[in-house]
Design a protein around this motif. Sequence first.
Motif, mmCIF file in Angstrom:
data_model
loop_
_atom_site.group_PDB
_atom_site.id
_atom_site.type_symbol
_atom_site.label_atom_id
_atom_site.label_comp_id
_atom_site.label_asym_id
_atom_site.label_seq_id
_atom_site.Cartn_x
_atom_site.Cartn_y
_atom_site.Cartn_z
ATOM 1 N N MET A 116 14.331 -1.383 -10.288
ATOM 2 C CA MET A 116 14.979 -2.135 -9.201
ATOM 3 C C MET A 116 16.438 -1.708 -9.095
ATOM 4 O O MET A 116 17.066 -1.387 -10.108
ATOM 5 C CB MET A 116 14.961 -3.628 -9.497
ATOM 6 C CG MET A 116 13.594 -4.189 -9.778
ATOM 7 S SD MET A 116 13.488 -5.928 -9.343
ATOM 8 C CE MET A 116 14.705 -6.634 -10.407
ATOM 9 N N GLY A 117 16.965 -1.755 -7.890
ATOM 10 C CA GLY A 117 18.367 -1.395 -7.748
ATOM 11 C C GLY A 117 18.968 -1.907 -6.467
ATOM 12 O O GLY A 117 18.276 -2.133 -5.471
ATOM 13 N N SER A 118 20.307 -2.121 -6.525
ATOM 14 C CA SER A 118 21.036 -2.638 -5.366
ATOM 15 C C SER A 118 21.865 -1.557 -4.711
ATOM 16 O O SER A 118 22.182 -1.656 -3.536
ATOM 17 C CB SER A 118 22.014 -3.730 -5.796
ATOM 18 O OG SER A 118 21.334 -4.788 -6.382
ATOM 19 N N LYS A 119 22.272 -0.581 -5.492
ATOM 20 C CA LYS A 119 23.130 0.448 -4.900
ATOM 21 C C LYS A 119 22.219 1.469 -4.239
ATOM 22 O O LYS A 119 21.755 2.417 -4.864
ATOM 23 C CB LYS A 119 24.016 1.064 -5.973
ATOM 24 C CG LYS A 119 24.960 0.039 -6.564
ATOM 25 C CD LYS A 119 25.906 0.621 -7.567
ATOM 26 C CE LYS A 119 26.766 -0.498 -8.151
ATOM 27 N NZ LYS A 119 27.415 -0.144 -9.404
ATOM 28 N N THR A 120 21.953 1.194 -2.969
ATOM 29 C CA THR A 120 20.884 1.932 -2.297
ATOM 30 C C THR A 120 21.113 3.440 -2.270
ATOM 31 O O THR A 120 20.180 4.201 -2.435
ATOM 32 C CB THR A 120 20.671 1.401 -0.864
ATOM 33 O OG1 THR A 120 21.912 0.911 -0.394
ATOM 34 C CG2 THR A 120 19.703 0.277 -0.813
ATOM 35 N N HIS A 121 22.389 3.873 -2.087
ATOM 36 C CA HIS A 121 22.603 5.322 -2.006
ATOM 37 C C HIS A 121 22.293 5.997 -3.350
ATOM 38 O O HIS A 121 21.709 7.074 -3.389
ATOM 39 C CB HIS A 121 24.009 5.653 -1.500
ATOM 40 C CG HIS A 121 25.111 5.050 -2.302
ATOM 41 N ND1 HIS A 121 25.339 3.693 -2.370
ATOM 42 C CD2 HIS A 121 26.023 5.604 -3.116
ATOM 43 C CE1 HIS A 121 26.365 3.446 -3.160
ATOM 44 N NE2 HIS A 121 26.793 4.588 -3.642
ATOM 45 N N LEU A 122 22.642 5.324 -4.461
ATOM 46 C CA LEU A 122 22.335 5.903 -5.778
ATOM 47 C C LEU A 122 20.832 5.883 -6.051
ATOM 48 O O LEU A 122 20.264 6.852 -6.561
ATOM 49 C CB LEU A 122 23.050 5.120 -6.888
ATOM 50 C CG LEU A 122 24.571 5.244 -6.945
ATOM 51 C CD1 LEU A 122 25.142 4.374 -8.052
ATOM 52 C CD2 LEU A 122 24.961 6.705 -7.199
ATOM 53 N N MET A 123 20.194 4.786 -5.705
ATOM 54 C CA MET A 123 18.743 4.667 -5.935
ATOM 55 C C MET A 123 17.996 5.710 -5.112
ATOM 56 O O MET A 123 17.068 6.354 -5.595
ATOM 57 C CB MET A 123 18.247 3.273 -5.550
ATOM 58 C CG MET A 123 18.603 2.182 -6.521
ATOM 59 S SD MET A 123 17.746 2.335 -8.100
ATOM 60 C CE MET A 123 16.133 1.639 -7.728
ATOM 61 N N ARG A 124 18.413 5.871 -3.868
ATOM 62 C CA ARG A 124 17.736 6.851 -3.017
ATOM 63 C C ARG A 124 17.886 8.242 -3.606
ATOM 64 O O ARG A 124 16.965 9.040 -3.573
ATOM 65 C CB ARG A 124 18.315 6.831 -1.591
ATOM 66 C CG ARG A 124 17.853 5.609 -0.855
ATOM 67 C CD ARG A 124 17.791 5.834 0.655
ATOM 68 N NE ARG A 124 17.422 4.580 1.270
ATOM 69 C CZ ARG A 124 18.272 3.759 1.871
ATOM 70 N NH1 ARG A 124 19.537 4.080 1.969
ATOM 71 N NH2 ARG A 124 17.862 2.629 2.374
ATOM 72 N N ASP A 125 19.045 8.527 -4.164
ATOM 73 C CA ASP A 125 19.234 9.860 -4.734
ATOM 74 C C ASP A 125 18.331 10.049 -5.964
ATOM 75 O O ASP A 125 17.745 11.112 -6.151
ATOM 76 C CB ASP A 125 20.707 10.078 -5.104
ATOM 77 C CG ASP A 125 20.988 11.560 -5.312
ATOM 78 O OD1 ASP A 125 20.590 12.352 -4.436
ATOM 79 O OD2 ASP A 125 21.549 11.931 -6.345
ATOM 80 N N ILE A 126 18.206 9.016 -6.772
ATOM 81 C CA ILE A 126 17.352 9.148 -7.969
ATOM 82 C C ILE A 126 15.904 9.430 -7.564
ATOM 83 O O ILE A 126 15.240 10.288 -8.136
ATOM 84 C CB ILE A 126 17.412 7.858 -8.830
ATOM 85 C CG1 ILE A 126 18.816 7.660 -9.408
ATOM 86 C CG2 ILE A 126 16.373 7.900 -9.955
ATOM 87 C CD1 ILE A 126 19.023 6.349 -10.157
ATOM 88 N N PHE A 127 15.412 8.713 -6.552
ATOM 89 C CA PHE A 127 13.978 8.782 -6.247
ATOM 90 C C PHE A 127 13.599 9.721 -5.095
ATOM 91 O O PHE A 127 12.442 10.115 -4.992
ATOM 92 C CB PHE A 127 13.436 7.378 -5.982
ATOM 93 C CG PHE A 127 13.459 6.518 -7.212
ATOM 94 C CD1 PHE A 127 12.478 6.662 -8.192
ATOM 95 C CD2 PHE A 127 14.469 5.593 -7.428
ATOM 96 C CE1 PHE A 127 12.504 5.891 -9.340
ATOM 97 C CE2 PHE A 127 14.503 4.823 -8.583
ATOM 98 C CZ PHE A 127 13.523 4.971 -9.546
#
Length: 374
Positions: free
Chosen positions: A190-201
């Motif tokens: 789960m994550g809130s920092k959408t730009h970082l999460m999008r980059d990871i996945f």
Amino acid sequence: MKNPFIYGETVSGDNFCDRALEMEELVTDIKNSQNVIILSPRRYGKTSLIKQVLRKVEAQGILTFYVDLYPAINKGKFIEIYAGAISAGIPGGVRKVVKRIKEYLPRIIPKVLMDDQSFHLEFEFDRTGSISPNIDDLLCAVDKEADRQNKSAVVVFDEFQEIANFDDDEIERKMRSVFQNHRNVSYIFMGSKTHLMRDIFNNPNRPFYKSGKHFPLGKIDHKELSFFAKKKFSGQNIVIGNNELNRVLDSTECHPYYFQMLCNVLWELCMDSRVITKDDIRKALDILISRESSVYIAMWEELTIKQKNLMVALAKEESPEVFSKKFLETYGLGLSSSIQKALKKLLKKELIQQENGSYRVYDLFFKKWIRRTW
Ligand SMILES: Nc1ncnc2c1ncn2[C@@H]1O[C@H](COP(=O)(O)OP(=O)(O)O)[C@@H](O)[C@H]1O
Ligand SMILES: [Mg+2]
């Protein structure tokens, strides 16, 4: 009497509104040992939702592990946090848990801390040498426990994007390669920092590319929120009409956190009158904005003039086309190339969020403050 509208902490039981469809889907995913990526801006209710789901599946015999990575500022801290979550998720008394931890994590020394009724473990390990073997042990521990008990398990990593701050991508790489062999464990990221999460996945060069089902969490259905609020107010003999309720929903854009915040203040305001009027809603909004204004001023003073202009423009327009000539000219923002940098900075500071190809000010009351002040 206690205020029934709660914000700033995870909500459960009677204080948890709806999310029936989301719960059902997540329970099924967990039972299927599906890996899931839950993404939403801060305070949409991810943590509250997943904790409800964990309680549900735990009652059905699934082992549950909740790992809050928000404080994981480096790999050593990650080890401590994950080891803590594993020891908390293994059912049984202190002896059994310590025995299992010693077996699964032989390089870590657990220290038992007793509270009145319960216990928890803290961990020591050698940080002078390589900590990699500890990471290897940790990543296999839940699967081993699930095997031993012949049960399925679920591991939730909350605020997962924090792993992007570590010195290297060792944990990310290892997680990906180890977890894919765990047939009876569902991993939830789960994550809130959408730009970082999008980059990871979503970045093909990163280990977690295409590694789970995406589950974007939206706001709560407005009918459910209305029903929830009406019930809470009427439980305290406070009346709120449909028009007033709609106004509360509109001015908080059905955002669960801001909705609870506004209802909380309304409840305090109307304890004596027992009826909520339009005027009360206006007063409640004033109270909230002035209560937060010192924080807003501090945030504002940190911004460059370009960022301030952009914030004003985004606060005043609904879903603007930020690179259009009209938008740039109306707000004196100069060339589109120069606002690109400002947008990036504001996203990083989490003052704005990207939504359906446009941008908006994240904090609704900050938005109202900007509109009033500038
Ligand atoms: N299902 C819900 N019912 C009622 N309030 C909720 C719900 N989900 C979130 N909230 C409100 O939003 C706040 C933030 O919820 P939280 O679960 O911490 O969100 P997140 O983990 O996405 O940041 C809570 O304190 C509560 O006020
Ligand atoms: Mg959370």
